[in-house]
Design an enzyme around this catalytic site. Structure first.
Site, PDB file in Angstrom:
ATOM      1  N   LYS A 139      22.217 -79.771 -16.010  1.00 16.90           N
ATOM      2  CA  LYS A 139      22.427 -80.016 -14.586  1.00 16.90           C
ATOM      3  C   LYS A 139      22.883 -78.721 -13.930  1.00 16.90           C
ATOM      4  CE  LYS A 139      25.669 -81.072 -11.795  1.00 16.90           C
ATOM      5  NZ  LYS A 139      25.186 -80.362 -10.603  1.00 16.90           N
ATOM      6  N   GLY A 157      33.008 -74.085 -14.916  1.00 13.48           N
ATOM      7  CA  GLY A 157      33.380 -74.462 -13.553  1.00 13.48           C
ATOM      8  C   GLY A 157      34.891 -74.462 -13.414  1.00 13.48           C
ATOM      9  N   SER A 158      35.385 -75.265 -12.487  1.00 14.36           N
ATOM     10  CA  SER A 158      36.819 -75.227 -12.177  1.00 14.36           C
ATOM     11  C   SER A 158      37.654 -75.869 -13.298  1.00 14.36           C
ATOM     12  CB  SER A 158      37.090 -75.969 -10.867  1.00 14.36           C
ATOM     13  OG  SER A 158      36.909 -77.354 -11.058  1.00 14.36           O
ATOM     14  N   GLU A 209      34.615 -73.709 -20.031  1.00 13.26           N
ATOM     15  CA  GLU A 209      34.831 -72.342 -19.545  1.00 13.26           C
ATOM     16  C   GLU A 209      35.298 -72.479 -18.094  1.00 13.26           C
ATOM     17  OE1 GLU A 209      35.594 -68.977 -19.666  1.00 13.26           O
ATOM     18  OE2 GLU A 209      34.555 -69.639 -21.485  1.00 13.26           O
ATOM     19  N   CYS A 213      34.512 -65.765 -12.662  1.00 14.19           N
ATOM     20  CA  CYS A 213      35.727 -66.232 -13.339  1.00 14.19           C
ATOM     21  C   CYS A 213      36.441 -65.043 -13.970  1.00 14.19           C
ATOM     22  CB  CYS A 213      35.442 -67.335 -14.333  1.00 14.19           C
ATOM     23  SG  CYS A 213      34.062 -67.029 -15.392  1.00 14.19           S
TER      24      CYS A 213
HETATM   25  C1  UN1 Z   1      31.462 -65.722 -14.943  1.00 14.20           C
HETATM   26  O1  UN1 Z   1      32.084 -65.274 -13.991  1.00 14.20           O
HETATM   27  O2  UN1 Z   1      31.392 -66.990 -15.087  1.00 14.20           O
HETATM   28  O3  UN1 Z   1      31.760 -60.239 -17.408  1.00 14.20           O
HETATM   29  C2  UN1 Z   1      30.733 -64.919 -15.932  1.00 14.20           C
HETATM   30  C3  UN1 Z   1      31.234 -60.608 -16.352  1.00 14.20           C
HETATM   31  C4  UN1 Z   1      29.862 -61.208 -16.376  1.00 14.20           C
HETATM   32  C5  UN1 Z   1      29.931 -62.680 -16.627  1.00 14.20           C
HETATM   33  C6  UN1 Z   1      30.810 -63.445 -15.709  1.00 14.20           C
HETATM   34  N1  UN1 Z   1      29.078 -60.534 -17.357  1.00 14.20           N
HETATM   35  O4  UN1 Z   1      31.834 -60.515 -15.288  1.00 14.20           O
END
Ligand code: UN1
Length: 497
Positions: free
Chosen positions: A174, A227-228, A249, A283
């Site tokens: 999804k 996600g969050s 994650e 993230c």
């Molecule tokens: C993410 O923000 O979910 O190291 C992944 C990094 C990227 C991946 C980010 N290669 O910022």
């Protein structure tokens, strides 16, 4: 307007509800990319049923043969890289040099996984008894439900989908509602590569409907989520209740520590890229800087000068350096976070407001923002993940305090230390509570063949990327072969006391 479909059992099919949502560019609300199905639980259950059926034959294909298909997928991602990058930029905003990098992560993942299918090593161990052999090998898990965010609309799904398939699992994917077109192209590419019908399926729609249906379906044996922290924690709880495996994650509030001896030009380049790359919507984004008092004013002054010069705009324009945030509510969240910071007495050095010059008024643009004099425990912005182009800067007087401040955080994904002192660098590598630590580099820049993930509120112990992804998508079968022609009772017959 183009109406897109779900991809189930190798067919492009309409959602059962016949309802759609619009995919709108964050750079220009008048640019409507297309309509995608608002699928319901029935669509998800159909996809899971065919994935369950397809699993029977896909898992029987020798892993290196599955790898051959994934290598071809890598070739197709390479061929379509520039075209796909434009599709991604149009729907989620980051400039095309970044979306090209995003596709490259998927290419790297495909080629890495393809070769890794020849190295899904198991173990052999001596038995306690004569004439007995012990071994353990990896087996696939079954149907994997993959639910991802929009900020890396090809790379992050690839980190899950490609190793899942390499290991012999089948997938119901999804994509994020904000990046469905990327998910659509993902299916086109896997189909062209030769992934058999039913092995990979895409269902578009809301997390609250389709995501929930994935998590609830008893035939889904593993959920992979990016996600969050709020949604991930909910998913984790539900998976626990139904004994599903689950890899999460989630959020981050990543800090870079800057010591007084650091190369300041390198620091400024790194802070600019870490804080404002992907408009701060990674993230792994640098959302805190913990800076030594001796270089604190210099850091803020030099970074503000560069941030003010960043060219904000539509990511499809060649000279754009920073795109929009993902949608109106995200923009409003940035405005709110800055207002709270001001109210709590922090100092807004630059930005802090919506950008509306010229064409920008039609999109969701927020100026690169530096909030200074931020104090842990006093200012919300030191602790709260914003997911926007806002950097909170905190003064420190010593290394030990800087590490404590860095660890004063509910998340633990990425981190960075800028120093020339090798002793401090190694102490930081040991003491920082995060899944990833960079030395003299910003908090962003993970490579596809290295473990990726975080501690505390960021994750639940898994690592995507690299060899560790294969730990998520396989489980162990242990085998004892007794060729003694007699009953040998373990722990009993081999000890005579
Ligand atoms: C993410 O923000 O979910 O190291 C992944 C990094 C990227 C991946 C980010 N290669 O910022």
């Amino acid at each position: 307007m183009e109406k897109f479909k779900n991809y189930i059992n190798g067919e492009w099919v309409e959602g059962k509800s016949r309802e759609y949502f619009q995919n709108v560019s964050p750079a220009n609300k008048n640019d409507i990319i297309g309509e995608f199905p608002l699928s319901n639980a029935e669509d998800v259950n159909d996809a899971v049923a065919v994935a369950k059926e397809a699993y029977k034959s896909w898992k029987m294909i020798p892993a290196p043969k599955r790898g051959d298909i994934l290598r071809i997928a890598g070739d197709i991602f390479t061929r379509r890289k520039k075209e796909l990058a434009k599709i991604m930029t149009r729907e989620m905003g980051k400039p095309t040099f970044e979306t090209e990098g995003d596709v490259q992560e998927a290419i790297d993942t495909c080629y890495y996984a393809a070769t890794e299918t020849r190295r899904l090593f198991g173990h052999t161990a001596p038995s306690e008894m004569d004439n007995k052999m012990n071994l353990s090998f990896r087996t696939p898990i079954g149907v994997c439900g993959i639910i991802t965010a929009w900020n890396f609309p090809i790379a992050v799904p690839s980190w899950k989908i490609i190793p899942a398939l390499a290991c012999g699992n089948t997938v119901v994917f999804k994509p994020a509602k904000e990046a469905p077109h990327s998910g659509h192209v993902f299916a086109e590419i896997l189909e062209e590569a030769g992934v058999p019908k039913g092995v990979f399926n895409v269902v578009h729609g809301k997390g609250s409907v389709c995501g929930e249906a994935i998590v609830d379906n008893k035939d889904v044996r593993l959920v992979g989520f990016t996600g969050s922290t709020e949604v991930g924690t909910h998913i984790g709880g539900r998976c626990g209740a139904t004994n599903k495996q689950c890899s999460l994650e989630m959020g981050g509030k990543n800090a870079m520590i800057v010591m007084a001896d650091a190369n300041m030009d390198l620091v400024i380049d790194g802070a600019l890229w870490g804080a404002f790359g992907t408009t701060g919507q990674r993230c792994t984004a640098t959302s805190r800087a913990i800076v030594h008092a001796d270089v604190y004013d210099e850091f803020i002054e030099k970074l503000a000068e560069r941030a003010n010069k960043l060219r904000i705009g539509d990511g499809l324009k060649a000279d754009t350096e920073m795109g929009p945030v993902i949608h109106q509510s995200s923009l409003e969240n940035c405005v709110r976070a800055v207002a709270v910071a001001k109210e709590e007495g922090a100092r807004i050095v630059c930005g802090g407001e919506v950008a509306t010059d010229g064409d920008l008024k039609d999109g969701c643009f927020f100026k690169p923002t530096i909030v200074a004099d931020v104090v842990p425990g006093k200012h919300t912005i030191f602790h709260e993940e914003i997911f926007g182009p806002i950097l909170a800067v905190t003064k420190t007087t010593n290394f030990k305090e800087a590490i404590e401040m860095q660890n004063d955080c509910e998340y633990g994904l990425s981190s960075a230390l800028y120093t020339k002192d090798v002793n401090k660098a190694f102490a930081a590598i040991r003491d920082i509570e995060a899944g990833i630590t960079y030395i003299n580099a910003p908090t962003i820049g993970a490579e596809a063949h290295m473990p990726f993930g975080g501690v505390k509120g960021t994750g639940n112990g898994h690592r995507e990327g690299g060899w560790t992804a294969f730990d998520i998508f396989t489980e162990w079968k242990t085998v004892y072969v007794d060729y003694s022609d007699s009953l040998q009772r373990a722990q009993i017959d081999n000890y005579d006391d």
